[in-house]
Design an enzyme around this catalytic site. Structure first.
Site, PDB file in Angstrom:
ATOM      1  N   GLU A 255       0.865  -1.174   0.000  1.00  0.00           N
ATOM      2  CA  GLU A 255       0.000   0.000   0.000  1.00  0.00           C
ATOM      3  C   GLU A 255       0.904   1.227   0.000  1.00  0.00           C
ATOM      4  O   GLU A 255       1.560   1.539   0.983  1.00  0.00           O
ATOM      5  CB  GLU A 255      -0.911   0.010   1.225  1.00  0.00           C
ATOM      6  CG  GLU A 255      -1.907   1.160   1.220  1.00  0.00           C
ATOM      7  CD  GLU A 255      -1.937   1.910   2.536  1.00  0.00           C
ATOM      8  OE1 GLU A 255      -1.834   3.153   2.501  1.00  0.00           O
ATOM      9  OE2 GLU A 255      -2.056   1.270   3.582  1.00  0.00           O
ATOM     10  N   CYS A 294      -1.502   8.812   3.368  1.00  0.00           N
ATOM     11  CA  CYS A 294      -1.409   8.169   2.057  1.00  0.00           C
ATOM     12  C   CYS A 294      -2.662   8.426   1.233  1.00  0.00           C
ATOM     13  O   CYS A 294      -2.642   8.285   0.010  1.00  0.00           O
ATOM     14  CB  CYS A 294      -1.166   6.673   2.222  1.00  0.00           C
ATOM     15  SG  CYS A 294      -2.430   5.831   3.190  1.00  0.00           S
TER      16      CYS A 294
END
Length: 689
Positions: A255, A294
């Site tokens: 990720e 993120c």
């Protein structure tokens, strides 16, 4: 300087020397140091597999779920301490709430998933597949816990949430974890792990913590392990390319930070509520965690005629954002996590400034409240404007991991979709529009390059969790630059840590293995009615064969009159030529009602508390007047049921379980006796109260 220890192989341990020194992001004061030099990483992983894994795999899903719930409740009691330490990372109280209570919320959410799993250490996946003409050979799938370790390498921005959202999933699956947080904020992760270990709620070996460098850790993973990484795409790619990972086909979930976008729909004009929602969402995502997420918004796409209005509105809100020590009144944005992070974001802003213009913010000239700007890791929000996003493309490849975003115009929705895709894969994007058709156009066009899409309008804005919030019951991840991975996602996430295995055999054998009754298996025909048995006294396969009942034309007429269902096929005087039926046919729901009359034992009080549902009801062939029908009634599955007690309500304190019954409606046709089938759910009292 405080010594911040790792927890490995059942003990708190320090590495040799100090690899990384840790500092308070607000004051610049030294907190401590971490090191993993001298650690035997092979022993760490073996300890997890043997000590922690063996214990977890023996537990059922329901036991693991209750374990997670107990852990969540325990950590909530200690949250004040975590908030105090979280402030050292530069987080405001609202930032810390997302990290700390959001992380604990993942434990609760995954705990509740136990109700979607059997009370077994393994999971029965899907339905049986018929593999033979006479039904004596079938196929099925089970999923068992991997006999390895979940290795989690986490980023600095969410030291609590990043750990808890991952371990909640692997622990629920029955797999132990080794957590390696980013050194920068690892002191907060360590504080939480210290309490987890002290609680003794998890089996020993279920959770280990490695602080400092873990470059060598990956060299000892096995095919049974799972590695997950959250952080920069470049670091993730290096780890994923490790020969140990590739040669052993070790599952690797990546990720990575991505260039997430928000789009203002063309119907969201400046006079609509959606326009204000759009501006508010941008500013919140730029300043929350000081843009260190993120999922933060890096690219802002606006219909070309509204760019000036958006720029002015966003700049106005940013100008009112007070930066400084989160403990000071009115501060809405804290610092970055470290001085090194300030340097990195500054370099990326300078690179972006070569192809686009800063329209708000100054990296050198900004005010800080309650702290020394030179000692802390503070940074000004920076808003860029790029009027030619198809030509000036640095914005689609360079990410400044801080409070930095760029406004860009688009002409058509096709252009907006194409611009979003130029980010080469994102964790999330948002479309803000009052028009559902416009939302549909964007979602269908953009979904292939996004892991999640938030559709935001006035109707859902108040309850929306926002652009930047991954949720435990939805998948988190994205294609391309975002890493190509997937985590969380409720039940889906748990399955990442399970091995799916296909089974083939006789229905009776598959019943024993799955502990779910399969059609065609041998039943245990009871002399006593199964409704007279308490939950603990029942076994999968316990069976009742009822007497037959003749279905008459009068039955059909009376049910039609009672229910009001006078569909033509249920009437005697219908001309059936050209229809699917030969004559008056019985209602399917009458057959189900008649079936209940055959299998329900209603003469005396019994342990069955209530019938609360029917699943998978199907009618396989028409039943005409004169047919004789009986029922094969079989205990299909036994599921524990947690009691949620309500004050002063003794009814809620009754201990009970859920029993699924396979109901097969059969007639006298020896070739094809099945008329219909269903799964009935009953709540059954436990004998031991």
């Amino acid at each position: 300087m405080q010594e911040i220890k790792s927890y490995i192989c059942g003990e708190w341990k320090s590495g040799e020397g100090v690899e990384t020194e840790l500092f308070n992001a607000i004051t610049g004061e030294k907190i401590g140091g971490v090191s993993s030099k001298g650690f035997d990483f092979d022993a760490v992983l073996k300890y997890g597999r043997t000590t922690g894994g063996k214990k977890l795999r023996k537990m059922t899903f329901h036991e693991r779920g209750r374990m997670l719930k107990a852990l969540a409740l325990y950590l909530l009691k200690n949250k004040k301490k975590y908030y105090e330490i979280s402030a050292w990372t530069g987080a405001t109280k609202s930032d810390s709430w997302v990290d700390i209570e959001g992380g604990i919320g993942n434990l609760f959410a995954n705990s509740s998933l136990r109700r979607q799993f059997p009370n077994l250490p393994y999971y029965v996946d899907g339905e049986a597949a018929p593999l033979s003409k006479n039904g004596t050979f079938i196929g099925h799938h089970i999923m068992v816990p991997k006999e390895g370790v979940a290795v989690h390498i986490n980023a600095f921005n969410f030291p609590v949430w990043g750990m808890l959202e991952k371990i909640a999933v692997n622990l629920m699956a029955g797999v132990p974890a080794v957590v390696k947080p980013s050194s920068v904020t690892s002191y907060l992760t360590q504080a939480v792990v210290e309490d987890i270990i002290a609680s003794k709620i998890l089996p020993e070996g279920a959770l280990q913590l490695v602080l400092g460098s873990a470059r060598e850790l990956i060299n000892y993973v096995k095919p049974s392990d799972v590695v997950s990484f959250t952080g920069s795409a470049s670091t993730g790619l290096k780890l994923k390319s490790n020969p140990v990972i590739t040669q052993n086909n070790v599952p690797f979930n990546l990720e990575a930070d991505s260039l997430n976008a928000i789009v203002l729909g063309q119907k969201a004009t400046p006079d609509t509520p959606e326009f204000k929602i759009f501006v508010k969402e941008i500013v919140r995502e730029m300043t929350s965690k000081a843009g260190q997420k993120c999922t933060a918004i890096r690219r802002i796409f606006v219909p070309e005629q509204y760019v000036d209005e958006v720029q002015a509105a966003v700049s106005d809100r940013l100008a009112k954002t007070i930066i400084g020590d989160p403990s000071e009144e009115g501060v809405r944005m804290g610092s970055l996590a470290s001085i090194d992070q300030v340097k990195e974001v500054r370099e990326k802003v300078e690179a972006l400034a070569e192809s686009q213009n800063i329209v708000f913010g100054d990296m050198n000239d900004f005010e800080v409240t309650g702290a020394d700007k030179e000692k802390g890791a503070f940074f000004s929000p920076i808003l860029f404007r790029n009027d030619a996003p198809f030509e000036k493309t640095d914005v689609h490849s360079i990410e400044a991991f801080g409070p930095v975003s760029t406004i860009m115009p688009y002409k058509t929705m096709d252009d907006a979709i194409e611009l979003c895709k130029m980010g080469k894969g994102s964790l999330v994007s948002t479309i803000v529009t009052p028009d559902d058709k416009e939302a549909r156009e964007y979602v269908v066009g953009a979904a292939s390059m996004h892991g999640r899409i938030l559709v935001l309008n006035e109707e859902c804005a108040k309850e929306s969790t926002g652009h930047g919030s991954p949720l435990p019951l939805l998948t988190h991840g994205g294609p391309g630059r975002a890493g190509g991975g997937e985590e969380m996602g409720g039940k889906r996430g748990i399955m990442h840590y399970l091995q799916r295995t296909a089974l083939q055999g006789h229905p009776s054998t598959i019943t024993e293995i799955t502990q779910v009754y399969q059609q065609g298996a041998k039943g245990n025909v009871l002399e006593e009615h199964p409704f007279k048995k308490y939950f603990e006294e029942l076994n999968v396969g316990d069976q009742l064969i009822t007497e037959a009942r003749e279905i008459t034309a009068d039955d059909i007429d009376q049910f039609a009159a009672l229910s009001g269902d006078n569909f033509y096929a249920h009437k005697r005087d219908t001309n059936f030529e050209g229809t699917m039926f030969d004559e008056q046919v019985a209602h399917g729901y009458f057959l189900m009602s008649a079936t209940a009359g055959l299998f329900v034992d209603s003469y005396d009080m019994n342990p069955v508390l209530l019938n609360y549902g029917i699943d998978n009801l199907r009618f396989t062939k028409p039943v005409y007047a004169g047919a004789k029908m009986h029922v094969r009634f079989t205990c299909k599955e036994l599921i524990p049921n947690d009691v949620t007690e309500k004050e002063d309500d003794p009814k809620t304190k009754i201990k009970r379980g859920i029993v699924k019954w396979m109901v097969e409606m059969l007639d006298e046709d020896p070739e094809e006796p099945l008329v219909g089938f269903a799964t009935i759910l009953t709540m059954v009292k436990l004998k031991n109260q």
